[in-house]
Write an enzyme that holds these catalytic residues in place. Sequence first.
Site, PDB file in Angstrom:
ATOM      1  N   ASP A 174      66.875  33.212  -7.042  1.00 37.39           N
ATOM      2  CA  ASP A 174      67.184  33.314  -5.614  1.00 37.39           C
ATOM      3  C   ASP A 174      67.047  31.989  -4.887  1.00 37.39           C
ATOM      4  O   ASP A 174      67.739  31.740  -3.891  1.00 37.39           O
ATOM      5  CB  ASP A 174      66.271  34.360  -4.948  1.00 37.39           C
ATOM      6  CG  ASP A 174      66.743  35.782  -5.171  1.00 37.39           C
ATOM      7  OD1 ASP A 174      67.748  35.974  -5.892  1.00 37.39           O
ATOM      8  OD2 ASP A 174      66.104  36.711  -4.634  1.00 37.39           O
TER       9      ASP A 174
ATOM     10  N   SER B  29      57.960  43.199 -14.417  1.00 35.44           N
ATOM     11  CA  SER B  29      56.871  42.932 -13.483  1.00 35.44           C
ATOM     12  C   SER B  29      56.728  41.439 -13.168  1.00 35.44           C
ATOM     13  O   SER B  29      57.624  40.841 -12.574  1.00 35.44           O
ATOM     14  CB  SER B  29      55.573  43.519 -14.068  1.00 35.44           C
ATOM     15  OG  SER B  29      54.519  43.478 -13.154  1.00 35.44           O
TER      16      SER B  29
ATOM     17  N   LYS C 291      60.730  46.766 -13.248  1.00 31.15           N
ATOM     18  CA  LYS C 291      59.408  47.242 -12.832  1.00 31.15           C
ATOM     19  C   LYS C 291      58.959  46.377 -11.649  1.00 31.15           C
ATOM     20  O   LYS C 291      58.299  45.365 -11.813  1.00 31.15           O
ATOM     21  CB  LYS C 291      58.427  47.150 -14.004  1.00 31.15           C
ATOM     22  CG  LYS C 291      57.150  47.962 -13.814  1.00 31.15           C
ATOM     23  CD  LYS C 291      56.065  47.131 -13.203  1.00 31.15           C
ATOM     24  CE  LYS C 291      54.755  47.875 -13.129  1.00 31.15           C
ATOM     25  NZ  LYS C 291      53.701  47.096 -12.475  1.00 31.15           N
TER      26      LYS C 291
END
Length: 484
Positions: free
Chosen positions: A344, A333, A358
Amino acid sequence: RPAGLEVFETGYRNINDKSLKKVSLAATALEGMRGIASIDPELTVKRQGDTVSLMNSDTTVASFQAPPEDDVKGWSALTMDLSSAGRGVSVELREADAEKLYQAVFDSALSNLDVFSHYAGAEEAKKNRAKRDGFSGIGIRFRMVGEDALITQVLPRTPAFSAGLKRNDVITHVDKASTAGWSKEEVTARLRGPVNSMVEVTVRRRKKKEPLGFEIERQLIVPTTVTYGYDKGVVFLKITNFNTRTSRDLTAKLKKARRDHGGEMKGVVLDLRGNPGGLLKQSIKVAGLFLTQGHIISTRGRHPDSLQSYDAGGSDQAGGLPLAVLIDGKSASAAEVVAAALQDRGRAVVIGTSSFGKGTVQTVVRLPNEGEITLTWSRLIPPSGYVLHGLGVFPAICTSGAGVGGRQIIEAVLADRGKAVSIMEEWRKTSMENETKRRDLRASCPAQKRANPLEIELARGLINDRDLFLRVLNLFPAPEAAQH
């Protein structure tokens, strides 16, 4: 207006409006009513055409006209009427309090959504809010040893710490009432109370003949989630979960590192292994502490309020120093938000195993009975555009199954860089519907629980060799989607 009617109306309306997947309100309410079988298995609910019937074994107890499919008030009233009819024939239902009925209905109503959507009764919801937002208390942790409430930790910067309570003190009285025979829950309840209220705590301390008494003013206690370490130029920061103080505590630790070590700092290790997540906005702030600008995460769901995009805007508190992020199969999460964003954006090297996967966001709906429904309402989309849920974060340096190896693991990844690059390219473009492909991708670096010093060793090695760090960092260049 019955209190139960308001509870069911609030619950059904929010499930209907906010759930990630469109649901049938009628089907949801019917499934909720069928939940009364968990109280009395002899009771069943059936629908035939426009008639909803309550059955006791094979006997029809009552029949009702089904409301229109999307009539929240109508289905809420029917839930009340049906449970009332059930009490007329069921001893178990008659003896069940309102809370037990809410639990039965909402547990069943939410059962067909997903594993993260659930109902919490008033007491459980109170504990959940304390985890997220803090609670009013004195700032200790304790455990019961026989009938003794033994203090195991006094949290820094709390009333208990300021008053002088110490680890291994035994609480014998709270407000002059003896704790003998109390459960842990009873001791906790007596220690907590309104902010700024006073509580008298008496303890037995080793090597002290007489008991010690303390007058302590209760304050809002928010548990610390960030721990700090420093060794030979490397700053180690571990986040155990994300609550309302996480980003503030992390900022303070980074400032401490710069203040104490300044130019000696070579890099930062952010350890998110075992971190189950927490507050989304805190994870966004944490990622933002290492970025000067650009995209962090997007959320996408059905409800207009679930469509959000979050960007960094500030300064890199690590001053651009090499950053390694550690994850494992228990990192979930909010922890995955941080790892995915920093990877990224080309800011950090991620080390460990595939994370939990998740990638959904839950909204918490507070009900009139002080209970709450936690409802999945959006998906997380990292900067490169992939759907995080069910996939997780792919580490640049995979340690699945490894116990030793150090630099050899890094060199092996670089020697076969084409393999890692290919996996990441597929990771970022495979659709959510292609479950087989997503399973295969995760199998390339299986999710595992890790508490091994290997990840620390690898991170330290990268930070101490700037060229090696950059070679690994550049394995996965930030895609165009991450630039906006």
